[in-house]
Write a protein that holds these residues in place. Structure first.
Motif, PDB file in Angstrom:
ATOM      1  N   PHE A 137      37.622  71.955  60.356  1.00 17.32           N
ATOM      2  CA  PHE A 137      36.282  72.482  59.745  1.00 17.32           C
ATOM      3  C   PHE A 137      36.080  71.458  58.263  1.00 17.32           C
ATOM      4  CE2 PHE A 137      34.736  74.622  55.975  1.00 17.32           C
ATOM      5  CZ  PHE A 137      33.637  75.375  56.466  1.00 17.32           C
ATOM      6  N   VAL A 138      37.204  71.126  57.998  1.00 17.96           N
ATOM      7  CA  VAL A 138      36.982  70.059  56.765  1.00 17.96           C
ATOM      8  C   VAL A 138      36.580  68.823  57.253  1.00 17.96           C
ATOM      9  CG1 VAL A 138      38.437  68.599  55.126  1.00 17.96           C
ATOM     10  CG2 VAL A 138      38.910  71.037  55.058  1.00 17.96           C
ATOM     11  N   LEU A 159      44.986  70.905  52.566  1.00 19.39           N
ATOM     12  CA  LEU A 159      43.641  71.695  53.064  1.00 19.39           C
ATOM     13  C   LEU A 159      43.113  72.469  51.829  1.00 19.39           C
ATOM     14  CD1 LEU A 159      44.650  72.914  56.619  1.00 19.39           C
ATOM     15  CD2 LEU A 159      42.804  71.296  55.875  1.00 19.39           C
ATOM     16  N   ARG A 160      43.959  73.052  51.040  1.00 12.60           N
ATOM     17  CA  ARG A 160      43.711  73.997  49.773  1.00 12.60           C
ATOM     18  C   ARG A 160      42.929  73.249  48.665  1.00 12.60           C
ATOM     19  NH1 ARG A 160      44.053  76.575  45.179  1.00 12.60           N
ATOM     20  NH2 ARG A 160      43.888  78.910  45.372  1.00 12.60           N
ATOM     21  N   LYS A 165      37.444  63.065  55.819  1.00 13.98           N
ATOM     22  CA  LYS A 165      38.293  62.947  56.854  1.00 13.98           C
ATOM     23  C   LYS A 165      39.546  62.269  55.897  1.00 13.98           C
ATOM     24  CE  LYS A 165      35.478  62.634  60.691  1.00 13.98           C
ATOM     25  NZ  LYS A 165      34.485  61.897  61.704  1.00 13.98           N
ATOM     26  N   ASN A 166      40.583  62.176  56.410  1.00 14.31           N
ATOM     27  CA  ASN A 166      41.909  61.297  55.941  1.00 14.31           C
ATOM     28  C   ASN A 166      42.689  61.107  57.081  1.00 14.31           C
ATOM     29  OD1 ASN A 166      44.179  60.772  54.490  1.00 14.31           O
ATOM     30  ND2 ASN A 166      44.352  62.638  53.619  1.00 14.31           N
ATOM     31  N   SER A 217      34.340  60.469  52.498  1.00  9.96           N
ATOM     32  CA  SER A 217      33.541  61.629  52.357  1.00  9.96           C
ATOM     33  C   SER A 217      32.127  61.379  52.153  1.00  9.96           C
ATOM     34  CB  SER A 217      33.966  62.583  51.361  1.00  9.96           C
ATOM     35  OG  SER A 217      33.807  62.137  50.013  1.00  9.96           O
ATOM     36  N   LEU A 218      31.172  62.309  52.235  1.00 10.92           N
ATOM     37  CA  LEU A 218      29.697  62.065  52.107  1.00 10.92           C
ATOM     38  C   LEU A 218      29.454  61.875  50.508  1.00 10.92           C
ATOM     39  CD1 LEU A 218      27.989  64.567  54.421  1.00 10.92           C
ATOM     40  CD2 LEU A 218      28.147  62.083  54.735  1.00 10.92           C
TER      41      LEU A 218
END
Length: 507
Positions: A339-340, A363-364, A347-348, A398-399
């Motif tokens: 989802f992330v 994630l948190r 992305k990581n 990220s965006l």
């Protein structure tokens, strides 16, 4: 060297000596360019929802507004003076010729009868010169007409903010951008009980004029749309001003020997936004408005962006509840990671190396933060920031919305990314600023201080360096969850020059 007089000024502004020194250090070391992964597009990071998806998101927003617990606010940066809008006409007044010569000047006068402010200007001309506009033009007194528009003795449009100028003509009169935003608020940001919360950021010298206009027009719009307006105002905080520097990076001082501070750009408004009590906030510039006959697209796509936001937020909140309960499986963590990566476009490369507990912590962190959904329009050469996938300080991608100043234009690859970008940012955002427990995020914590930039100005004939804070929708929202959605060009109709008011979209 900081003097006692400097300390008094700093205290008055609410700026610490440490903050001053940090700002001065920025002049010496500069700001790094952001590392780009790719320009965002509909193939890479920009959503282009199908008709079915659009309907689903519109329904999601409808359901959200039917919940009386949700507070919705429309936030409009409106402090900018309209002087740049009239740059060409100021130049005409100062020119050594008296009749329209440039294409811009000819267009202004050829279309003047179409201006929403024509009636007011005609009255001003009669009051000042004893002649109406047509009589002045027949006598080749073109500059007198422009002076009546710009100068204090006339309409004072050269010194007023855009929000108070008459933009659009209607059968029953003309409307200012402020009024168009009141109407928009009633159409997509009303709460279940009919309340419409609108917040304008204004400059100190114009606040009374804004308040007077609101008091004058609100009763009629409340009656027309069956709503109750809650209109509020704020000003850029003195504590967000930035110190100016000499070319050698020492503090710039005025003729009186005082430190010179300047407004830190629209990025300072993250403080104003942080003071807003809301679950969802719409953000849109003051000059991007259209007459009622063209509002349908604006309303539809604002609701679409909001529907995307609350749909994603619902899933984020469900995941956070599960994480905080401590009862989750590895498969559920993988689902959250997907989802992330695929829905929040973060992305990581390192997540493959993380143990279960480390992955849950990661994630948190990525889920529990402010969220924004930004409209993006196809690039047609308009100025504005662009949508990119960029590297962050923690190694994630990220965006981000970037300005050209944040990109190394000496790097051919990066320059090509910027120039070939398919979309740009029209400042069309819907934001979620509370966590799943209803606590407001502290927005300044999510600013990337490394995304400011330095511009070159002058004061009293002396060159200076000015420090611009990370832009409101650029670095000030760098660490937000960010999603881009394609919206049609019909939703973007800014007024950058007075002649833009003659465009079909503003008639």
């Amino acid at each position: 060297m900081i003097t006692e007089r400097d300390k008094v000024l700093l205290a008055k502004k609410g700026i610490s000596e440490d903050k001053l020194n940090t700002q001065l250090a920025c002049f010496a070391k500069g700001f790094p360019y952001l590392r780009l992964a790719a320009a965002a597009s509909t193939e890479k990071g920009i959503l282009a929802p199908s008709h079915e998806e659009v309907d689903k998101y519109l329904e999601a927003w409808e359901a959200y507004t039917n919940n009386t617990a949700h507070r919705i606010v429309k936030f409009v940066p409106a402090s900018g003076a309209a002087s740049r809008m009239f740059k060409n006409m100021f130049a005409f007044v100062d020119a050594d010729y008296t009749t329209p010569t440039t294409d811009f000047e000819k267009s202004f006068f050829n279309n003047i009868h179409e201006a929403a402010f024509y009636g007011d200007l005609d009255s001003a001309c009669q009051r000042i010169y004893g002649k109406n506009i047509d009589e002045l033009l027949s006598a080749n007194q073109y500059k007198e007409v422009v002076k009546a528009m710009l100068d204090k003795e006339g309409l004072n449009y050269g010194a007023l903010p855009k929000g108070l100028l008459k933009f659009h003509k209607y059968a029953n009169g003309s409307r200012t951008p402020l009024e168009e935003h009141l109407v928009e608020g009633a159409l997509y940001a009303r709460e279940k009980d009919g309340t419409v919360n609108i917040h304008f950021t204004v400059s100190t010298e114009h606040r009374a004029l804004f308040e007077a206009l609101v008091n004058k027009v609100v009763p009629a719009y409340e009656k027309e749309f069956g709503v109750k307006y809650n209109v509020s105002f704020s000003e850029q905080k003195p504590s967000t001003d930035t110190v100016a520097a000499n070319p050698d990076n020492t503090p710039f001082r005025t003729k009186d020997g005082d430190l010179l501070f300047r407004p830190g750009g629209h990025g300072a408004l993250i403080e104003n936004l942080n003071d807003i009590d809301a679950d969802v906030v719409f953000i849109k510039n003051i000059d991007n408005v259209v007459p009622d006959r063209l509002k349908a697209d604006t309303v539809r796509y604002k609701k679409l962006l909001a529907g995307v936001l609350v749909s994603l937020q619902q899933q984020v909140f469900a995941y956070l509840r599960k994480l905080d309960s401590g009862k989750y499986t590895m498969d559920e963590l993988r689902e959250m990671l997907q989802f992330v990566q695929k829905k929040l476009f973060t992305k990581n490369p390192e997540t493959k190396m993380l143990e279960d507990t480390e992955l849950a912590i990661y994630l948190r962190k990525k889920l529990n933060r402010p969220m924004r959904v930004c409209g993006m329009v196809r690039n047609v050469g308009e100025p504005g920031g662009g949508p990119f996938l960029a590297y962050n300080a923690d190694g994630t991608i990220s965006l981000q919305i970037l300005e050209s100043s944040q990109i190394d234009m000496n790097d051919a690859e990066k320059k090509a990314m910027f120039e070939k970008g398919t979309h740009f940012n029209p400042v069309d955002l819907v934001c979620a600023v509370k966590d799943y427990q209803g606590n407001a995020f502290n927005l300044p914590q999510y600013v990337d201080p490394q995304t400011g930039f330095i511009s070159h100005k002058s004061k009293d004939g002396k060159e200076l360096k000015a420090l611009e804070l990370p832009g409101l929708w650029n670095g000030a929202m760098s660490d937000w969850s960010t999603v881009f959605v394609e919206v049609p060009l019909s939703t973007f109709n800014p007024v950058k020059t007075v002649n833009d008011l003659y465009r079909e979209q503003h008639q």
